[in-house]
Design a protein around this motif. Sequence first.
Motif, PDB file in Angstrom:
ATOM      1  N   MET A 188       0.831  -1.175   0.000  1.00 41.66           N
ATOM      2  CA  MET A 188       0.000   0.000   0.000  1.00 41.66           C
ATOM      3  C   MET A 188       0.878   1.242   0.000  1.00 41.66           C
ATOM      4  SD  MET A 188      -2.365   1.405   3.165  1.00 41.66           S
ATOM      5  CE  MET A 188      -3.540   0.120   3.021  1.00 41.66           C
ATOM      6  N   LYS A 189       0.494   2.189  -0.825  1.00 41.09           N
ATOM      7  CA  LYS A 189       1.167   3.484  -0.864  1.00 41.09           C
ATOM      8  C   LYS A 189       0.162   4.542  -0.416  1.00 41.09           C
ATOM      9  CE  LYS A 189       3.528   6.721  -3.853  1.00 41.09           C
ATOM     10  NZ  LYS A 189       4.012   7.004  -5.200  1.00 41.09           N
ATOM     11  N   VAL A 190       0.587   5.413   0.488  1.00 40.21           N
ATOM     12  CA  VAL A 190      -0.280   6.462   1.022  1.00 40.21           C
ATOM     13  C   VAL A 190       0.073   7.779   0.349  1.00 40.21           C
ATOM     14  CG1 VAL A 190      -1.049   7.655   3.099  1.00 40.21           C
ATOM     15  CG2 VAL A 190      -0.334   5.263   3.242  1.00 40.21           C
ATOM     16  N   ILE A 191      -0.961   8.496  -0.070  1.00 42.34           N
ATOM     17  CA  ILE A 191      -0.791   9.804  -0.712  1.00 42.34           C
ATOM     18  C   ILE A 191      -1.667  10.802   0.037  1.00 42.34           C
ATOM     19  CG2 ILE A 191      -1.071  11.106  -2.868  1.00 42.34           C
ATOM     20  CD1 ILE A 191      -1.065   8.165  -4.188  1.00 42.34           C
ATOM     21  N   VAL A 192      -1.106  11.948   0.395  1.00 40.33           N
ATOM     22  CA  VAL A 192      -1.893  12.984   1.060  1.00 40.33           C
ATOM     23  C   VAL A 192      -1.844  14.270   0.253  1.00 40.33           C
ATOM     24  CG1 VAL A 192      -1.586  12.035   3.381  1.00 40.33           C
ATOM     25  CG2 VAL A 192       0.003  13.746   2.557  1.00 40.33           C
ATOM     26  N   ASP A 193      -2.919  15.022   0.328  1.00 39.83           N
ATOM     27  CA  ASP A 193      -2.982  16.331  -0.314  1.00 39.83           C
ATOM     28  C   ASP A 193      -3.068  17.381   0.784  1.00 39.83           C
ATOM     29  OD1 ASP A 193      -3.562  18.687  -1.652  1.00 39.83           O
ATOM     30  OD2 ASP A 193      -5.036  17.765  -2.992  1.00 39.83           O
ATOM     31  N   GLN A 194      -1.944  18.002   1.092  1.00 42.59           N
ATOM     32  CA  GLN A 194      -1.904  18.994   2.165  1.00 42.59           C
ATOM     33  C   GLN A 194      -2.786  20.203   1.866  1.00 42.59           C
ATOM     34  OE1 GLN A 194       2.348  19.644   2.704  1.00 42.59           O
ATOM     35  NE2 GLN A 194       2.331  18.228   4.445  1.00 42.59           N
ATOM     36  N   THR A 200      -5.948   8.024  14.459  1.00 44.41           N
ATOM     37  CA  THR A 200      -6.183   6.666  13.981  1.00 44.41           C
ATOM     38  C   THR A 200      -4.898   5.916  13.662  1.00 44.41           C
ATOM     39  OG1 THR A 200      -8.257   7.460  13.041  1.00 44.41           O
ATOM     40  CG2 THR A 200      -7.490   5.321  12.295  1.00 44.41           C
ATOM     41  N   ALA A 201      -3.929   6.596  13.065  1.00 44.44           N
ATOM     42  CA  ALA A 201      -2.670   5.940  12.659  1.00 44.44           C
ATOM     43  C   ALA A 201      -1.478   6.858  12.936  1.00 44.44           C
ATOM     44  CB  ALA A 201      -2.733   5.564  11.184  1.00 44.44           C
ATOM     45  N   PRO A 202      -1.131   7.035  14.211  1.00 49.05           N
ATOM     46  CA  PRO A 202      -0.039   7.964  14.557  1.00 49.05           C
ATOM     47  C   PRO A 202       1.336   7.530  14.061  1.00 49.05           C
ATOM     48  CG  PRO A 202      -0.768   6.732  16.495  1.00 49.05           C
ATOM     49  CD  PRO A 202      -1.725   6.408  15.376  1.00 49.05           C
ATOM     50  N   THR A 240       4.892   4.166   2.642  1.00 52.24           N
ATOM     51  CA  THR A 240       4.565   2.746   2.514  1.00 52.24           C
ATOM     52  C   THR A 240       4.592   2.092   3.896  1.00 52.24           C
ATOM     53  OG1 THR A 240       6.877   2.288   2.004  1.00 52.24           O
ATOM     54  CG2 THR A 240       5.378   2.513   0.138  1.00 52.24           C
ATOM     55  N   PRO A 241       3.487   2.173   4.627  1.00 48.23           N
ATOM     56  CA  PRO A 241       3.448   1.628   5.983  1.00 48.23           C
ATOM     57  C   PRO A 241       3.505   0.097   6.005  1.00 48.23           C
ATOM     58  CG  PRO A 241       1.288   2.424   5.337  1.00 48.23           C
ATOM     59  CD  PRO A 241       2.225   2.801   4.247  1.00 48.23           C
ATOM     60  N   SER A 242       3.893  -0.432   7.136  1.00 53.11           N
ATOM     61  CA  SER A 242       3.953  -1.879   7.344  1.00 53.11           C
ATOM     62  C   SER A 242       2.568  -2.496   7.212  1.00 53.11           C
ATOM     63  CB  SER A 242       4.493  -2.191   8.738  1.00 53.11           C
ATOM     64  OG  SER A 242       5.746  -1.626   8.923  1.00 53.11           O
ATOM     65  N   ALA A 243       2.544  -3.764   6.877  1.00 52.62           N
ATOM     66  CA  ALA A 243       1.282  -4.476   6.669  1.00 52.62           C
ATOM     67  C   ALA A 243       0.393  -4.456   7.907  1.00 52.62           C
ATOM     68  CB  ALA A 243       1.565  -5.907   6.250  1.00 52.62           C
ATOM     69  N   HIS A 244       0.988  -4.464   9.090  1.00 53.23           N
ATOM     70  CA  HIS A 244       0.163  -4.465  10.306  1.00 53.23           C
ATOM     71  C   HIS A 244      -0.563  -3.142  10.536  1.00 53.23           C
ATOM     72  CE1 HIS A 244       3.698  -2.543  12.168  1.00 53.23           C
ATOM     73  NE2 HIS A 244       2.881  -2.164  13.121  1.00 53.23           N
ATOM     74  N   LEU A 245      -0.208  -2.099   9.790  1.00 52.46           N
ATOM     75  CA  LEU A 245      -0.863  -0.800   9.913  1.00 52.46           C
ATOM     76  C   LEU A 245      -1.949  -0.573   8.852  1.00 52.46           C
ATOM     77  CD1 LEU A 245       2.301   1.372  10.582  1.00 52.46           C
ATOM     78  CD2 LEU A 245       0.606   0.621  12.251  1.00 52.46           C
ATOM     79  N   THR A 246      -2.120  -1.523   7.964  1.00 57.82           N
ATOM     80  CA  THR A 246      -3.038  -1.368   6.835  1.00 57.82           C
ATOM     81  C   THR A 246      -4.449  -0.985   7.260  1.00 57.82           C
ATOM     82  OG1 THR A 246      -1.759  -2.907   5.501  1.00 57.82           O
ATOM     83  CG2 THR A 246      -4.019  -2.530   4.822  1.00 57.82           C
ATOM     84  N   ASP A 247      -5.006  -1.686   8.222  1.00 58.88           N
ATOM     85  CA  ASP A 247      -6.374  -1.390   8.652  1.00 58.88           C
ATOM     86  C   ASP A 247      -6.494  -0.001   9.248  1.00 58.88           C
ATOM     87  OD1 ASP A 247      -7.297  -3.860   7.785  1.00 58.88           O
ATOM     88  OD2 ASP A 247      -7.122  -4.795   9.777  1.00 58.88           O
ATOM     89  N   ASP A 248      -5.502   0.404  10.051  1.00 60.05           N
ATOM     90  CA  ASP A 248      -5.530   1.743  10.645  1.00 60.05           C
ATOM     91  C   ASP A 248      -5.439   2.830   9.577  1.00 60.05           C
ATOM     92  OD1 ASP A 248      -5.699   0.625  13.166  1.00 60.05           O
ATOM     93  OD2 ASP A 248      -3.573   0.908  13.635  1.00 60.05           O
ATOM     94  N   VAL A 249      -4.596   2.611   8.585  1.00 62.10           N
ATOM     95  CA  VAL A 249      -4.439   3.601   7.507  1.00 62.10           C
ATOM     96  C   VAL A 249      -5.726   3.706   6.686  1.00 62.10           C
ATOM     97  CG1 VAL A 249      -3.154   4.189   5.420  1.00 62.10           C
ATOM     98  CG2 VAL A 249      -1.943   3.333   7.428  1.00 62.10           C
ATOM     99  N   ARG A 250      -6.346   2.579   6.396  1.00 57.56           N
ATOM    100  CA  ARG A 250      -7.619   2.605   5.663  1.00 57.56           C
ATOM    101  C   ARG A 250      -8.685   3.362   6.470  1.00 57.56           C
ATOM    102  NH1 ARG A 250      -6.588  -3.079   3.745  1.00 57.56           N
ATOM    103  NH2 ARG A 250      -5.978  -2.784   1.585  1.00 57.56           N
ATOM    104  N   GLN A 251      -8.706   3.108   7.773  1.00 61.13           N
ATOM    105  CA  GLN A 251      -9.664   3.802   8.640  1.00 61.13           C
ATOM    106  C   GLN A 251      -9.396   5.308   8.649  1.00 61.13           C
ATOM    107  OE1 GLN A 251     -12.284   2.503   9.981  1.00 61.13           O
ATOM    108  NE2 GLN A 251     -12.946   4.140  11.322  1.00 61.13           N
TER     109      GLN A 251
END
Length: 75
Positions: free
Chosen positions: A1-7, A19-21, A39-50
């Motif tokens: 998973m790749k995370v993208i943010v728009d500041q 949710t995902a500190p 690219t967060p670790s797999a164990h953070l996937t649910d928190d990042v989606r939330q």
Amino acid sequence: MKVIVDQHKCVASGQCVLTAPEVFDQREEDGIVVLLTETPSAHLTDDVRQAATLCPAQAIWLAEQEKQEKQEDQE
């Protein structure tokens, strides 16, 4: 998973940080989102989606790497 943010879209609500500190932080001066890891670790996937779901400004997008890899293989 790749995370993208728009500041530019961020409204500094802080839901992502709560949710995902491990993945998100906020700038001291204005509270705008700061991405700590693209690219967060797999164990953070649910928190990042939330976090993406809870973002009131919809300033967080997730790109699933498996889908991207399959698309690249097909090309």
